[in-house]
Motif scaffolding. Structure first.
Motif, PDB file in Angstrom:
ATOM      1  N   GLU A 178       0.839  -1.200   0.000  1.00 51.47           N
ATOM      2  CA  GLU A 178       0.000   0.000   0.000  1.00 51.47           C
ATOM      3  C   GLU A 178       0.876   1.252   0.000  1.00 51.47           C
ATOM      4  O   GLU A 178       1.824   1.359   0.774  1.00 51.47           O
ATOM      5  N   SER A 180       0.835   5.748  -0.475  1.00 49.33           N
ATOM      6  CA  SER A 180       0.034   6.967  -0.411  1.00 49.33           C
ATOM      7  C   SER A 180       0.748   8.032  -1.236  1.00 49.33           C
ATOM      8  O   SER A 180       1.901   8.386  -0.957  1.00 49.33           O
ATOM      9  N   TRP A 189      -4.400  13.588  -1.746  1.00 51.62           N
ATOM     10  CA  TRP A 189      -3.663  12.354  -1.478  1.00 51.62           C
ATOM     11  C   TRP A 189      -4.556  11.162  -1.782  1.00 51.62           C
ATOM     12  O   TRP A 189      -5.752  11.166  -1.512  1.00 51.62           O
ATOM     13  N   LYS A 190      -3.930  10.126  -2.314  1.00 52.79           N
ATOM     14  CA  LYS A 190      -4.684   8.936  -2.702  1.00 52.79           C
ATOM     15  C   LYS A 190      -3.897   7.687  -2.359  1.00 52.79           C
ATOM     16  O   LYS A 190      -2.687   7.611  -2.607  1.00 52.79           O
ATOM     17  N   LYS A 191      -4.577   6.703  -1.787  1.00 53.59           N
ATOM     18  CA  LYS A 191      -3.927   5.436  -1.476  1.00 53.59           C
ATOM     19  C   LYS A 191      -3.983   4.520  -2.698  1.00 53.59           C
ATOM     20  O   LYS A 191      -4.943   4.540  -3.466  1.00 53.59           O
TER      21      LYS A 191
END
Length: 297
Positions: A178, A180, A189-191
């Motif tokens: 994962e 970020s 912000w996006k995971k």
């Protein structure tokens, strides 16, 4: 148990199941080809000129008619030639769309994956070649299956490869991790889930899990959008089929469909039709049953 269709070709078009009756496709004799200048005989020449011509359909036609006019006796002949070639390319594009849609809905996909070109690891040519070679070997050795298209990003025109993927249990390479990141396109912000094996060798790789049929539909529509914008071809792994082969019960046939199609009559089927092969009932259509059904192109 009355069966109206035996060994029908069955496909899903994104909204409904459709059956094509089993038949031997008749040979259709082509008309005599009109005489053409030697310079225009190859399809490749027109396609190269088509790629060079810019603008929408009408403007492109005008440009190509002017380019090919000196090779014909009249502008009218050049115009007919260009119109024929446009129609041929449109038919080919539509056939690619249909094939991709039909194949996409017959596979048990796990992920929608995006591989992004990294100029620090490759030039564009080596990125394409080595990524395709890697996926080819994963398909042959580990049973990966994929349907993908190339496209360029809207902002920086960076090269990407988008693909629906099936990865068998215990056949994943690398680790899913994962991350970020800040999205300059969405300004937030996006995971994301990325793969260490592909990140190390090719650049960023985003693995989005397929969680429902809508995820497949959204992914197919996303790839079709880029096929429309470019002349890129669809990339398939080996072994992907286009149709289920099934015996269809009378009660599962809802109505005729598209009687003027090249294959003749088609039929819209019940959304939960019974899957039968060689007289054996496997069950109602579902992802699990589709895996068991015989398939063909």
């Amino acid at each position: 148990m009355n069966m109206n269709l035996i060994k029908a070709k069955v496909y899903f078009d994104g909204s409904q199941w459709i059956a094509i009756p089993h038949t031997e496709k008749s040979f259709r004799r082509r008309g005599k080809a009109r005489e053409r200048p030697n310079e225009c005989e190859t399809v490749a020449e027109f396609e190269q000129a088509f790629k060079r011509a810019k603008g929408k359909r009408r403007k492109r036609k005008e440009t190509l008619i002017k380019e090919f006019a000196p090779l014909f006796k009249s502008e009218e002949q050049a115009s007919e030639f260009v119109e024929e070639q446009f129609n041929r390319l449109s038919r080919n594009r539509w056939e690619r769309y249909k094939r991709m849609i039909r194949r996409a809905y017959l596979q048990p996909w796990d992920y929608f994956v995006t591989f992004t070109f990294d100029s620090g690891k490759h030039d564009e040519e080596s990125f394409r070649k080595q990524l395709m070679n890697c996926l080819y070997h994963l398909s042959n050795r580990k049973g990966w299956r994929y349907i993908g298209v190339w496209e360029r990003g809207e902002l920086g025109k960076r090269l990407h490869f988008h693909a629906l993927m099936y990865i068998p249990p215990n056949a994943m390479v690398g680790e899913l991790e994962e991350h970020s990141d800040y999205s300059t396109k969405r300004h937030k912000w996006k995971k994301s889930v990325q793969n260490s094996f592909f990140n190390e060798r090719f650049g960023r790789s985003d693995f989005d899990a397929i969680v429902c049929s809508k995820s497949v539909s959204d992914s197919v529509n996303y790839m079709l959008k880029y096929l429309t914008k470019s002349d890129e071809k669809v990339v398939y792994s080996r072994g992907l089929k286009t149709y289920l082969v099934a015996d269809i019960l009378d009660e599962d046939i809802l109505c005729p469909y598209n009687p003027d199609d090249e294959y003749g009559n088609k039929y819209i089927l019940s959304p939960n039709f019974t899957c039968i092969t060689d007289g054996e009932i496997l069950g109602k259509v579902s992802p699990e049953i589709i895996v068991q059904m015989p398939k063909c192109n």
